[in-house]
Motif scaffolding. Structure first.
Motif, short mmCIF file in Angstrom:
data_model
loop_
_atom_site.label_atom_id
_atom_site.label_comp_id
_atom_site.label_asym_id
_atom_site.label_seq_id
_atom_site.Cartn_x
_atom_site.Cartn_y
_atom_site.Cartn_z
N VAL A 1 -1.01 5.22 -6.82
CA VAL A 1 -1.57 4.73 -5.71
C VAL A 1 -2.05 3.21 -5.60
CG1 VAL A 1 -3.62 4.85 -4.10
CG2 VAL A 1 -2.96 6.89 -5.14
N ALA A 2 -1.55 2.34 -4.44
CA ALA A 2 -1.54 1.15 -4.54
C ALA A 2 -1.99 0.70 -3.18
CB ALA A 2 -0.34 0.41 -4.82
N GLU A 3 -2.97 -0.31 -3.23
CA GLU A 3 -3.38 -0.98 -1.97
C GLU A 3 -2.70 -2.19 -1.63
OE1 GLU A 3 -7.57 -3.23 -0.24
OE2 GLU A 3 -7.68 -2.02 -2.26
N ALA A 4 -2.57 -2.28 -0.17
CA ALA A 4 -1.62 -3.40 0.18
C ALA A 4 -2.60 -4.87 0.42
CB ALA A 4 -1.06 -3.10 1.59
N PHE A 5 -1.94 -5.61 -0.17
CA PHE A 5 -2.65 -7.21 -0.18
C PHE A 5 -1.87 -8.02 0.48
CE2 PHE A 5 -4.38 -5.09 -3.95
CZ PHE A 5 -5.81 -5.57 -3.82
N THR A 6 -2.19 -8.96 1.17
CA THR A 6 -1.64 -10.02 2.05
C THR A 6 -0.82 -11.01 1.08
OG1 THR A 6 -3.51 -11.47 1.90
CG2 THR A 6 -3.19 -10.04 3.82
N SER A 7 -1.13 -10.76 -0.24
CA SER A 7 -0.21 -11.76 -1.13
C SER A 7 1.10 -11.13 -1.67
CB SER A 7 -0.87 -12.09 -2.23
OG SER A 7 -1.49 -11.09 -3.03
N MET A 8 1.20 -9.73 -1.09
CA MET A 8 2.34 -9.12 -1.50
C MET A 8 3.45 -9.53 -0.75
SD MET A 8 0.96 -5.24 -2.18
CE MET A 8 0.66 -4.68 -3.75
N HIS B 1 8.38 -3.42 -0.11
CA HIS B 1 8.95 -3.13 -1.44
C HIS B 1 8.06 -3.45 -2.48
CE1 HIS B 1 11.85 -2.56 -4.43
NE2 HIS B 1 12.35 -3.94 -4.64
N ALA B 2 7.35 -4.54 -2.27
CA ALA B 2 6.10 -4.88 -3.38
C ALA B 2 5.30 -3.85 -3.42
CB ALA B 2 5.78 -6.05 -3.22
N LEU B 3 4.85 -3.19 -2.36
CA LEU B 3 3.60 -2.16 -2.41
C LEU B 3 4.22 -0.99 -3.37
CD1 LEU B 3 0.92 -1.04 -1.48
CD2 LEU B 3 2.16 -0.38 0.60
N MET B 4 5.53 -0.43 -2.96
CA MET B 4 6.24 0.55 -3.44
C MET B 4 6.05 0.53 -4.73
SD MET B 4 6.48 3.09 -1.21
CE MET B 4 7.29 4.27 -2.16
N ARG B 5 6.57 -0.83 -5.38
CA ARG B 5 6.57 -1.03 -6.54
C ARG B 5 5.37 -0.91 -7.57
NH1 ARG B 5 10.01 -5.58 -6.49
NH2 ARG B 5 8.12 -6.83 -6.01
N ALA B 6 4.21 -1.18 -6.75
CA ALA B 6 2.98 -1.31 -7.31
C ALA B 6 2.55 0.17 -7.66
CB ALA B 6 1.84 -2.06 -6.51
N ALA B 7 3.01 1.03 -6.51
CA ALA B 7 2.31 2.44 -6.61
C ALA B 7 3.41 3.06 -7.69
CB ALA B 7 2.74 2.95 -5.22
N ASP B 8 4.51 2.62 -7.98
CA ASP B 8 5.47 3.19 -8.87
C ASP B 8 4.99 2.93 -10.43
OD1 ASP B 8 7.77 4.73 -9.53
OD2 ASP B 8 8.75 2.49 -10.15
N ASN B 9 4.49 1.64 -10.50
CA ASN B 9 3.93 1.10 -11.66
C ASN B 9 2.48 1.83 -12.02
OD1 ASN B 9 5.91 -0.85 -12.17
ND2 ASN B 9 4.49 -2.46 -11.12
#
Length: 57
Positions: free
Chosen positions: A11-18, A22-30
């Motif tokens: 699970v990952a939360e979206a941040f305005t700095s992303m 694609h960055a959100l999906m990469r964070a959830a994948d990590n």
């Protein structure tokens, strides 16, 4: 024969700095791979890395 299932969830939360979805999906994948590395069958929440320390701190 009984069927046994397990689930590892990232699970990952979206941040305005992303930089975008694609960055959100990469964070959830990590987070998913971290859950698997820590024994599987668990949820794991991604946290952004802490900001670097300043020289004056």
């Amino acid at each position: 024969m009984p069927l046994q299932l397990t689930a590892s969830i990232g699970v990952a939360e979206a941040f305005t700095s992303m930089s975008g979805a694609h960055a959100l999906m990469r964070a959830a994948d990590n987070a998913l791979y971290q859950a698997k590395a820590e024994g599987r069958n668990r949820p794991m929440c991604w946290s952004p890395p802490p900001p670097p320390k300043l020289a004056a701190e």
